[in-house]
Design a protein around this motif. Sequence first.
Motif, PDB file in Angstrom:
ATOM      1  N   LEU A  14       3.054  -1.209  14.529  1.00  0.00           N
ATOM      2  CA  LEU A  14       2.621  -0.655  15.814  1.00  0.00           C
ATOM      3  C   LEU A  14       3.709  -0.786  16.870  1.00  0.00           C
ATOM      4  CD1 LEU A  14      -1.080  -1.906  15.824  1.00  0.00           C
ATOM      5  CD2 LEU A  14      -0.333   0.487  15.877  1.00  0.00           C
ATOM      6  N   ALA A  15       4.425  -1.917  16.870  1.00  0.00           N
ATOM      7  CA  ALA A  15       5.499  -2.117  17.846  1.00  0.00           C
ATOM      8  C   ALA A  15       6.656  -1.155  17.595  1.00  0.00           C
ATOM      9  CB  ALA A  15       5.996  -3.560  17.793  1.00  0.00           C
ATOM     10  N   LEU A  16       6.975  -0.893  16.324  1.00  0.00           N
ATOM     11  CA  LEU A  16       8.055   0.034  15.990  1.00  0.00           C
ATOM     12  C   LEU A  16       7.693   1.471  16.357  1.00  0.00           C
ATOM     13  CD1 LEU A  16       9.113  -1.352  12.479  1.00  0.00           C
ATOM     14  CD2 LEU A  16      10.528  -1.355  14.559  1.00  0.00           C
ATOM     15  N   CYS A  17       6.442   1.852  16.111  1.00  0.00           N
ATOM     16  CA  CYS A  17       6.036   3.242  16.313  1.00  0.00           C
ATOM     17  C   CYS A  17       5.627   3.551  17.752  1.00  0.00           C
ATOM     18  CB  CYS A  17       4.882   3.581  15.375  1.00  0.00           C
ATOM     19  SG  CYS A  17       5.334   3.581  13.626  1.00  0.00           S
ATOM     20  N   PHE A  18       5.159   2.543  18.481  1.00  0.00           N
ATOM     21  CA  PHE A  18       4.677   2.785  19.839  1.00  0.00           C
ATOM     22  C   PHE A  18       5.285   1.778  20.827  1.00  0.00           C
ATOM     23  CE2 PHE A  18       1.387   4.414  17.004  1.00  0.00           C
ATOM     24  CZ  PHE A  18       1.225   5.707  17.503  1.00  0.00           C
ATOM     25  N   PRO A  19       6.616   1.742  20.928  1.00  0.00           N
ATOM     26  CA  PRO A  19       7.239   0.784  21.852  1.00  0.00           C
ATOM     27  C   PRO A  19       6.909   1.080  23.311  1.00  0.00           C
ATOM     28  CG  PRO A  19       8.862   2.355  21.052  1.00  0.00           C
ATOM     29  CD  PRO A  19       7.615   2.582  20.248  1.00  0.00           C
ATOM     30  N   GLU A  20       6.504   2.324  23.581  1.00  0.00           N
ATOM     31  CA  GLU A  20       6.190   2.701  24.968  1.00  0.00           C
ATOM     32  C   GLU A  20       4.842   2.159  25.421  1.00  0.00           C
ATOM     33  OE1 GLU A  20       4.283   5.833  22.402  1.00  0.00           O
ATOM     34  OE2 GLU A  20       6.132   4.642  22.378  1.00  0.00           O
ATOM     35  N   GLU A  21       4.008   1.750  24.486  1.00  0.00           N
ATOM     36  CA  GLU A  21       2.700   1.205  24.835  1.00  0.00           C
ATOM     37  C   GLU A  21       2.819  -0.285  25.155  1.00  0.00           C
ATOM     38  OE1 GLU A  21       0.065   2.911  25.282  1.00  0.00           O
ATOM     39  OE2 GLU A  21       0.633   4.824  24.360  1.00  0.00           O
ATOM     40  N   SER A  22       1.918  -0.774  25.975  1.00  0.00           N
ATOM     41  CA  SER A  22       1.947  -2.192  26.334  1.00  0.00           C
ATOM     42  C   SER A  22       1.529  -3.046  25.135  1.00  0.00           C
ATOM     43  CB  SER A  22       1.007  -2.464  27.509  1.00  0.00           C
ATOM     44  OG  SER A  22      -0.343  -2.289  27.115  1.00  0.00           O
ATOM     45  N   GLU A  23       1.919  -4.297  25.168  1.00  0.00           N
ATOM     46  CA  GLU A  23       1.543  -5.216  24.094  1.00  0.00           C
ATOM     47  C   GLU A  23       0.027  -5.370  24.017  1.00  0.00           C
ATOM     48  OE1 GLU A  23       2.535  -9.817  22.711  1.00  0.00           O
ATOM     49  OE2 GLU A  23       3.822  -8.794  24.158  1.00  0.00           O
ATOM     50  N   TRP A  28      -5.498  -1.964  19.683  1.00  0.00           N
ATOM     51  CA  TRP A  28      -5.461  -1.044  18.537  1.00  0.00           C
ATOM     52  C   TRP A  28      -5.541  -1.821  17.220  1.00  0.00           C
ATOM     53  CZ3 TRP A  28      -0.961   2.824  19.997  1.00  0.00           C
ATOM     54  CH2 TRP A  28      -1.413   3.681  21.009  1.00  0.00           C
ATOM     55  N   LEU A  29      -4.814  -2.914  17.154  1.00  0.00           N
ATOM     56  CA  LEU A  29      -4.817  -3.713  15.924  1.00  0.00           C
ATOM     57  C   LEU A  29      -6.219  -4.261  15.653  1.00  0.00           C
ATOM     58  CD1 LEU A  29      -2.015  -6.156  14.838  1.00  0.00           C
ATOM     59  CD2 LEU A  29      -4.396  -6.652  14.361  1.00  0.00           C
ATOM     60  N   ASP A  42      -5.408   9.606  17.018  1.00  0.00           N
ATOM     61  CA  ASP A  42      -6.175   8.350  17.065  1.00  0.00           C
ATOM     62  C   ASP A  42      -5.411   7.314  16.241  1.00  0.00           C
ATOM     63  OD1 ASP A  42      -8.000   6.364  17.351  1.00  0.00           O
ATOM     64  OD2 ASP A  42      -9.653   7.383  16.336  1.00  0.00           O
ATOM     65  N   PRO A  43      -4.466   6.608  16.860  1.00  0.00           N
ATOM     66  CA  PRO A  43      -3.561   5.730  16.106  1.00  0.00           C
ATOM     67  C   PRO A  43      -4.238   4.657  15.264  1.00  0.00           C
ATOM     68  CG  PRO A  43      -2.710   6.102  18.313  1.00  0.00           C
ATOM     69  CD  PRO A  43      -4.099   6.678  18.282  1.00  0.00           C
ATOM     70  N   VAL A  44      -5.424   4.209  15.627  1.00  0.00           N
ATOM     71  CA  VAL A  44      -6.053   3.113  14.879  1.00  0.00           C
ATOM     72  C   VAL A  44      -6.483   3.540  13.478  1.00  0.00           C
ATOM     73  CG1 VAL A  44      -6.854   2.011  16.994  1.00  0.00           C
ATOM     74  CG2 VAL A  44      -8.388   3.555  15.755  1.00  0.00           C
ATOM     75  N   GLN A  45      -6.472   4.837  13.194  1.00  0.00           N
ATOM     76  CA  GLN A  45      -6.960   5.317  11.905  1.00  0.00           C
ATOM     77  C   GLN A  45      -5.956   5.125  10.774  1.00  0.00           C
ATOM     78  OE1 GLN A  45     -10.037   6.503  11.405  1.00  0.00           O
ATOM     79  NE2 GLN A  45     -10.689   6.570  13.547  1.00  0.00           N
ATOM     80  N   LEU A  46      -4.662   5.009  11.083  1.00  0.00           N
ATOM     81  CA  LEU A  46      -3.655   4.870  10.033  1.00  0.00           C
ATOM     82  C   LEU A  46      -3.721   3.483   9.413  1.00  0.00           C
ATOM     83  CD1 LEU A  46      -1.288   6.438   8.686  1.00  0.00           C
ATOM     84  CD2 LEU A  46       0.244   5.199  10.225  1.00  0.00           C
ATOM     85  N   MET A  47      -3.423   3.390   8.117  1.00  0.00           N
ATOM     86  CA  MET A  47      -3.439   2.110   7.420  1.00  0.00           C
ATOM     87  C   MET A  47      -2.154   1.350   7.766  1.00  0.00           C
ATOM     88  SD  MET A  47      -5.739   0.678   5.503  1.00  0.00           S
ATOM     89  CE  MET A  47      -6.585   2.011   4.658  1.00  0.00           C
ATOM     90  N   TRP A  48      -2.182   0.626   8.877  1.00  0.00           N
ATOM     91  CA  TRP A  48      -0.984  -0.031   9.402  1.00  0.00           C
ATOM     92  C   TRP A  48      -0.562  -1.242   8.576  1.00  0.00           C
ATOM     93  CZ3 TRP A  48       1.802   2.678  12.529  1.00  0.00           C
ATOM     94  CH2 TRP A  48       1.210   3.617  13.366  1.00  0.00           C
ATOM     95  N   SER A  49      -1.339  -1.630   7.598  1.00  0.00           N
ATOM     96  CA  SER A  49      -0.981  -2.783   6.774  1.00  0.00           C
ATOM     97  C   SER A  49       0.099  -2.459   5.745  1.00  0.00           C
ATOM     98  CB  SER A  49      -2.218  -3.318   6.045  1.00  0.00           C
ATOM     99  OG  SER A  49      -2.807  -2.301   5.257  1.00  0.00           O
TER     100      SER A  49
END
Length: 312
Positions: free
Chosen positions: A69-78, A84-85, A288-295
């Motif tokens: 998430l940090a790599l793909c959305f650095p513009e978003e706040s922590e 999202w996580l 809707d970023p939360v839908q991707l399998m970020w694991s």
Amino acid sequence: MSDLSATAVFRRFRWSFLAPQHWPTWLGLGLLWLLSFVGHRLRWRLARGLARVYRRVNPRRVGIMATNLALCFPEESEATRARWLERHLVLHVLALLDLGRLHRARRGELTEEAEIVDEALLERLWAEPGVILTVHSVGLEWAAAMLAETVPGSTIYKPFAKNPVLDWWFAGMRSRHGTLIQPRDRGMKPHMRALREGKSFFYIADEDLGATHGVFAPFFGVEKATLPLAGKIAKATRRPVYPVIGQLDEQTGRYRLRLFEPVTLPATADREAATAINRVIETMVREDPVQLMWSLKYFKTTPPGDEDRYRH
């Protein structure tokens, strides 16, 4: 071995599956079957509790999610990425708890229970099969099974090498409505043949399969090893490419099949083609970023000289 017999091998039950070492797997599958009879609210509460447990017992995997998430959305706040996580963990677990529903569903039931966006594109896919370009989302299994109810096609199957019972169970779920499943080591020939015969190919395009098979291209601005075959397959079989993602509504428990307008991708196997594929995936994920399998380790392979992105 013919294509059909390859599918049949995956679905063949063996008495060795009942050996004691497989009893924990059967217990888990039995619990999923029982959960298929309870309402969404109960499964959702259970998913929230298990998501908290997951965070504690698997911090390494949660760290992979946070890194992605940090790599793909650095513009978003922590704080935004943290929310999202949290949401993704609940959706991820909820989708796992729904596997019993998916395995037990009668033909047509999945389509009836899902939301289609948009239906005109689904009708076009029925009339004009093609390459269904998708990603590892929380709704992937549901979307694939739902499409199989009405869209004849094929897909690549990655066996559970250490658990033949799960192999048999998942293969049965994925092929029960007629989908031709093939192990990855059989290559693309069966799927090219299916496309030419008027079937669709369910192609998951986001996985990092290494630099040997892929090329580096930007994915959310980060260099990622990408397999640039979608456009080449589409041109060779004269079929369109349909971007599709399966999504899950946490509040209602309903799955959503989101279809996008067909795209034309470069019919090459180079950086240009890989970049085009990644842009299509980005469009699906940003909705809707939360839908991707970020694991998953989407950036596992690094360009020469780059450090391991998942080192902590």
